[in-house]
Design a protein around this motif. Structure first.
Motif, PDB file in Angstrom:
ATOM      1  N   GLU A 140       0.636  -1.217  -0.001  1.00 43.62           N
ATOM      2  CA  GLU A 140       0.003  -0.075  -0.073  1.00 43.62           C
ATOM      3  C   GLU A 140       0.748   1.220  -0.313  1.00 43.62           C
ATOM      4  O   GLU A 140       0.565   2.315  -0.533  1.00 43.62           O
ATOM      5  N   MET A 141       1.828   1.343   0.681  1.00 46.69           N
ATOM      6  CA  MET A 141       2.633   2.392   1.116  1.00 46.69           C
ATOM      7  C   MET A 141       4.244   2.039   0.655  1.00 46.69           C
ATOM      8  O   MET A 141       4.653   1.979   1.645  1.00 46.69           O
ATOM      9  N   PRO A 142       4.640   2.373  -0.386  1.00 54.20           N
ATOM     10  CA  PRO A 142       5.889   1.879  -0.682  1.00 54.20           C
ATOM     11  C   PRO A 142       6.838   3.192  -0.149  1.00 54.20           C
ATOM     12  O   PRO A 142       6.238   4.159   0.260  1.00 54.20           O
ATOM     13  N   ARG A 143       8.170   2.998  -0.445  1.00 53.25           N
ATOM     14  CA  ARG A 143       9.068   4.180  -0.025  1.00 53.25           C
ATOM     15  C   ARG A 143       9.251   5.067  -1.158  1.00 53.25           C
ATOM     16  O   ARG A 143       9.556   4.413  -2.394  1.00 53.25           O
ATOM     17  N   PHE A 144       9.167   6.069  -0.994  1.00 55.23           N
ATOM     18  CA  PHE A 144       9.289   7.319  -2.186  1.00 55.23           C
ATOM     19  C   PHE A 144      10.699   8.103  -2.028  1.00 55.23           C
ATOM     20  O   PHE A 144      10.829   8.588  -0.940  1.00 55.23           O
ATOM     21  N   ASN A 145      11.410   7.930  -2.938  1.00 58.66           N
ATOM     22  CA  ASN A 145      12.708   8.509  -2.823  1.00 58.66           C
ATOM     23  C   ASN A 145      12.622   9.969  -3.664  1.00 58.66           C
ATOM     24  O   ASN A 145      13.267   9.937  -4.694  1.00 58.66           O
TER      25      ASN A 145
END
Ligand code: SF4
Ligand code: SF4
Ligand code: SF4
Lengths: 284, 735
Positions: free
Chosen positions: B196-201
């Motif tokens: 649902e909530m990946p990491r955004f770089n």
């Protein structure tokens, strides 16, 4: 201070700082604010309320221009006449620029606002008589006047809210002028703390409240005469001279690719805050 | 050993570590349980508290769910100011304005101070014993499926205890409601990326293309993203990151974009498909099914549908193709439609086509302890509770961390349906709109007085469990912490399992010690460990990474742009601002007086109208405008705003309270009330941007109270706020 006295000694008043014969030693507090990092979020402004006991004046007084925010975020739109601001807005954190030749200082009839040896424009509340000349003469419009006695005004600091007040700072009563101090209470506390160690403050040991909270790190604060300090290095890299009223780099043909500038420098207040221009991509 | 009859598995569950994905050490008794040690809250003035000297204690900000760690400045036993805790991977010493105002939540003069029992339309103060007895009485004979909890996002040991309490009641009805929540996106991300909530770089991207994600303002974890953004602007090797924002109403993030592209409301997905098409034209190789899916979205059609010029589209595609990796984000502006899920799918597809998955979008870590992992709210939960209320299925309703009477569209008739429950209990800080409807109001400690743990949904590095501890003594003796209340309630049901814990502090400490081997060295002395936890305010656990997948789905059904409704010609955009969000903190005066960054308006609501449209309609700044939808009318002052699509108008959320306290009540209007009941087809989420309205002048004009001067944001040729074009600067030379 009579007008004749003022006129006779004008050069001296204007010339107290900055000068070569009285160099800043060991401190000259200054800032650098990167407009390309600043997102306009206003966290710094709220942090300043929290740190400096700034009253919330409420809607009616705000309408009358009596808001007290020492730090305000100005928002500018592009003026190219296009239908949409398709390069966004520009946000500018604006507070007292701690001018070296402060226009506010020379007009104070009682010397309530004056310069400190470490390069701050200070405000002595219990000397201020409320003439508001300083505010009229400040080119940046960053002085705020207590039209009311806020500590006793309803709903400003009701009951338990007084417990939040910072005991390092006075509460200002009716009739005095106030403004950003570069969080002088933090500077003084820091100086006292390191005095026992027989040294002066190192870069980063004192942060202003706005700098500390800023989520983008847009604000750099420090000792301009300390070559190790970030603020010194930034000013140097941007070739902005504290004592100039026009920077050498700006005299160059075709302008400069450096972003550092000071607002209304040409009026010769010698501000202690350098801004760095916002950048917008040319390829899109 | 523990002398009662529950087994080890149950014991772990009691303590919130049930179902843990990591091993927990064997049973052992703590000195507290053995009675060898008594629990003394350290907030009682300790010897080292010297008058005039500030001390800092670490805790956790509870103003939103991002889980920023804070360091509270405490002097003479009172908390003065909150700073960010530099050791937190979430906020690294920084904070937002909303977080700063946490002290005004704590010292708020309008907090509820004692349990209140309804008597007519007044609240009568009662004791906690009476309140607890009353709850037991009202629950008596009610079957579990008639007992509901409606809460905001919960995590940590509050959630564990809440879960255990519900179970003891035989109820499965915990509904988690957030009025402003990226729920559509979560579902879409689950499909596209397997989480649902990946990491955004953002900091690793050379270009960020954001479809209305206000990551500098109110989106997910704004302080974290603001820091990433600053790095992104400095760039890699002096190449400054480029931000392109696509939306119909400019957000704070949009105001910081290198290019702000205004789109016709609801056509975000079409634009995303158009960008993929244009990337193909520019030479990016597309798989056959993607190419087929985007074939209908040639630049002329897309430009016609969205209002974005073909030239901008081509430039954008060229930029994205040129500068990799990029990152595509999506926010409420894209989600808030009946086809929100489809918009989201199209936008995620663009991320995949650009090859960003695994580079700027990475796997996040899974919280290894399911009982304390956050349960994230959405709006579908409200709908379910509302239906259950309407059908008379709820006898006893508990509300916590949410104010549905304020945030539910009036057409749902939530307030009316609430009346159908027999007994309503509100856990509350203020007498807000929902608490006013309750039969019993239980006053909560402020976040700065309470114990707890909090686990944020967005985890930038591993998993951070944020610890909450009192920064000072309670201001009001009769408030209680949520954990404390839940512990008392669950004790009513299962006295045996919880008798070892005198209070929530003892519970929490035992729980933490129980899991010591996971957090630290199991040989470490208990006190050393616990004091370490409190002084750090943070526990970092690795947490296994979720598995990132990248499933290309080209089955995307985007409707043609909506025809203009002749009767209601404008799309209403209820905007989410960083300070006021869904309105739960509107009684904090710093937030009311902090100017809205874009309009600089304070203490009131406004309706944003594009200047061109306003001229057409003869509207000038300050005209009071009636904004009418099918479901109601609200009146707000007009503000002429260039950053909005001419067919849309926008009103910020969060103001318009009829209760809650002196700084909130009576300021502004509440656009939640007039929202149309349109839902996202796939997730059932309330489609927040689907409301159509018409405008009329009511014949009154006011002075808009705002910070900007008469120049209205113009510099008149003075060099005040300056801008350089990226080809005129060399950032690599900068310090
Ligand atoms: S900015 Fe204004 S108030 Fe500050 S020193 Fe300069 S003139 Fe004085
Ligand atoms: S906190 Fe930082 S980013 Fe936010 S407005 Fe202030 S200077 Fe700008
Ligand atoms: S982002 Fe949320 S958690 Fe972080 S400081 Fe702001 S309000 Fe607090």
């Amino acid at each position: 201070m009579s007008v004749s006295n003022l006129l006779e000694n004008w050069a001296e008043f204007r010339h107290t700082h900055p000068v070569d014969d009285v160099p800043h030693d060991p401190y000259k507090w200054a800032m650098s604010i990167d407009l390309d990092a600043c997102s306009g979020c206003n966290a710094c402004s709220i942090a300043c309320y929290a740190e400096n006991n700034i009253p919330v004046v409420g809607k009616d007084k705000f309408e009358h221009g009596q808001v007290m925010h020492w730090m305000r975020i100005e928002r500018y739109w592009p003026e190219d006449g296009r239908e949409f601001p398709d390069q966004g807005a520009t946000f500018l954190p604006m507070m007292c620029q701690q001018c070296e030749a402060a226009p506010c200082e020379t007009v104070c009839p009682v010397g309530a606002t004056n310069h400190t040896a470490d390069g701050l424009n200070s405000q002595i509340y219990n000397r201020c008589v409320g003439s508001r000349y300083c505010s009229a003469n400040c080119p940046f419009k960053v002085r705020y006047f207590n039209w009311y006695d806020y500590p006793t005004t309803e709903n400003v600091w009701p009951a338990e809210m007084t417990q939040q007040l910072n005991p390092d700072i006075t509460l200002r009563g009716k009739g005095v002028m106030e403004k950003c101090t570069f969080c002088v209470q933090r500077i003084r506390a820091g100086e006292r703390a390191v005095k026992n160690e027989g040294r002066i403050l190192r870069d980063g040991e004192v942060q202003t409240a706005c700098q500390q909270v800023c989520p983008t790190g847009a604000i750099t604060f420090g000792n301009l005469v300390d070559p190790e300090s970030k603020v010194h290095q930034k000013w140097k890299a941007q070739q902005v001279e504290l004592t100039a009223d026009e920077q050498e780099k700006d005299k160059e043909e075709g302008g400069t690719d450096l972003r550092g500038y000071r607002i209304l420098e040409e009026l010769r207040p010698y501000p202690s805050v350098m801004y760095m221009e916002r950048v917008r991509e040319s390829a899109i | 050993m523990i002398d009662n009859n529950f087994d080890r598995r149950d014991f772990l569950k009691v303590l919130g570590w049930g179902g843990a994905a990591v091993a927990l050490s064997g049973c052992g008794n703590t000195s507290v349980e053995d009675g060898k040690e008594t629990v003394v809250s350290y907030v009682e003035a300790a010897e080292y508290v010297a008058p005039g000297i500030s001390v800092y204690f670490n805790s956790t900000c509870a103003q939103c769910d991002a889980g920023c760690s804070i360091s509270g400045r405490v002097r003479e036993g009172r908390v003065l100011k909150l700073e960010g805790n530099p050791d937190s991977v979430i906020n690294r010493g920084k904070m937002c304005g909303l977080g700063q105002a946490g002290v005004q939540h704590h010292y708020n003069p309008d907090r509820v101070r004692e349990p209140l029992l309804r008597s007519g339309d007044r609240g009568e103060a009662i004791t906690w014993d009476k309140a607890y007895a009353l709850i037991a009485e009202k629950l008596n004979g009610v079957s579990g499926d008639q007992i509901d909890f409606l809460t905001g996002t919960v995590s940590g040991h509050t959630k564990a205890l809440l879960g255990n309490y519900l179970e003891s009641l035989g109820s499965k009805n915990h509904f988690v409601y957030e009025a402003v929540s990226p729920a559509v996106q979560r579902a879409a991300n689950m499909k596209s990326y397997g989480m649902e909530m990946p990491r955004f770089n953002i900091n690793k991207a050379k270009v960020v293309l954001s479809f209305g994600a206000d990551f500098l303002g109110a989106w997910v974890s704004p302080v974290h993203f603001s820091q990433q953004y600053a790095e992104f602007r400095k760039g890699v090797d002096g190449q400054r990151g480029v931000l392109v924002q696509v939306e119909s109403k400019m957000t704070l993030t949009g105001a910081n974009a290198d290019r702000w592209l205004v789109v016709r409301p609801g056509t975000e997905g079409i634009l995303a498909m158009g960008v993929i098409n244009a990337l193909g034209v520019a030479g990016l190789s597309l798989s056959a099914d993607v190419a087929a899916a985007v074939k209908p979205y040639d630049k002329e059609r897309v430009s016609k549908d969205t209002g974005v010029s073909t030239e901008s589209l081509v430039k954008l595609a060229a930029l994205l193709k040129d500068r990799t990796p990029s990152l595509v984000l999506l926010g409420s502006a894209a989600e808030g439609y009946a086809h929100g899920s489809q918009n989201a799918a199209a936008i995620n597809l663009l991320n995949q086509v650009l090859g960003n998955v695994g580079k700027t979008l990475e796997a996040s870590a899974a919280v290894p302890f399911p009982q304390i992992a956050p349960t994230i709210g959405n709006t579908a939960a409200l709908r379910m509770v509302n239906n259950r209320l309407a059908d008379g299925q709820i006898k006893v309703l508990f509300t916590y961390g949410t104010n549905p009477v304020f945030t539910a569209p009036s057409e749902m008739k939530f307030k009316e349906n609430l009346g159908k429950a027999n007994f309503r209990v509100a856990f509350a800080h203020y007498l807000d709109e929902t608490a006013l409807q309750a039969d019993l109001v239980l006053p909560l400690d402020s976040a700065l007085e309470d114990w707890g743990t909090l686990v944020a949904e967005y985890q930038p590095e591993g998993v951070q469990i944020s610890v909450q501890q009192p920064l000072m003594e309670k201001l009001h003796p009769e408030t209680r912490g949520m954990g404390e209340i839940l512990l008392s309630l669950v004790k009513q049901r299962q006295p045996e399992s919880y008798k070892a814990f005198d209070d929530y502090y003892a519970y929490l400490r035992t729980a933490m010690l129980k899991n010591k081997s996971e957090f630290a060295n199991s040989a470490m002395d208990d006190d050393v460990f616990w004091n370490g936890v409190l002084s750090a305010g943070i526990i970092n656990v690795g947490g296994n990474l979720n598995k990132l997948s990248s499933k290309l789905s080209t089955n995307i059904q985007l409707p043609a742009p909506a025809e203009q409704d002749a009767k209601y010609p404008f799309t209403l955009i209820p905007s989410v601002t960083a300070n006021l969000r869904d309105g739960r903190h509107a009684n904090q005066p710093w937030l009311q007086e902090s100017p809205d960054p874009l309009t600089t308006i304070v203490w009131d609501s406004w309706v944003e109208i594009h200047p061109k449209k306003a001229a057409e309609l003869g509207i000038v700044e300050g005209d009071i405008i009636a904004i009418e939808s099918k479901n109601g009318t609200i009146n707000a002052q007009a503000y002429l705003f260039p950053g909005i699509h001419p067919d849309a108008v926008s009103i910020p959320l969060g103001r318009g309270h009829e209760a809650m306290g002196r700084y909130a009540k009576g300021y502004g209007v509440n656009p939640f009330q007039i929202l149309d009941r349109v839902f996202d087809g796939e997730t059932g989420e309330l489609a927040m941007h689907e409301t159509k309205v018409k405008l009329s002048k009511v014949g009154k004009r006011v002075i808009v109270v705002k910070d900007e001067g008469f120049a209205g944001g113009a510099q008149h040729g003075k060099k005040i706020a300056m801008t350089k074009s990226s080809d005129q600067v060399d950032l690599s030379e900068e310090v």
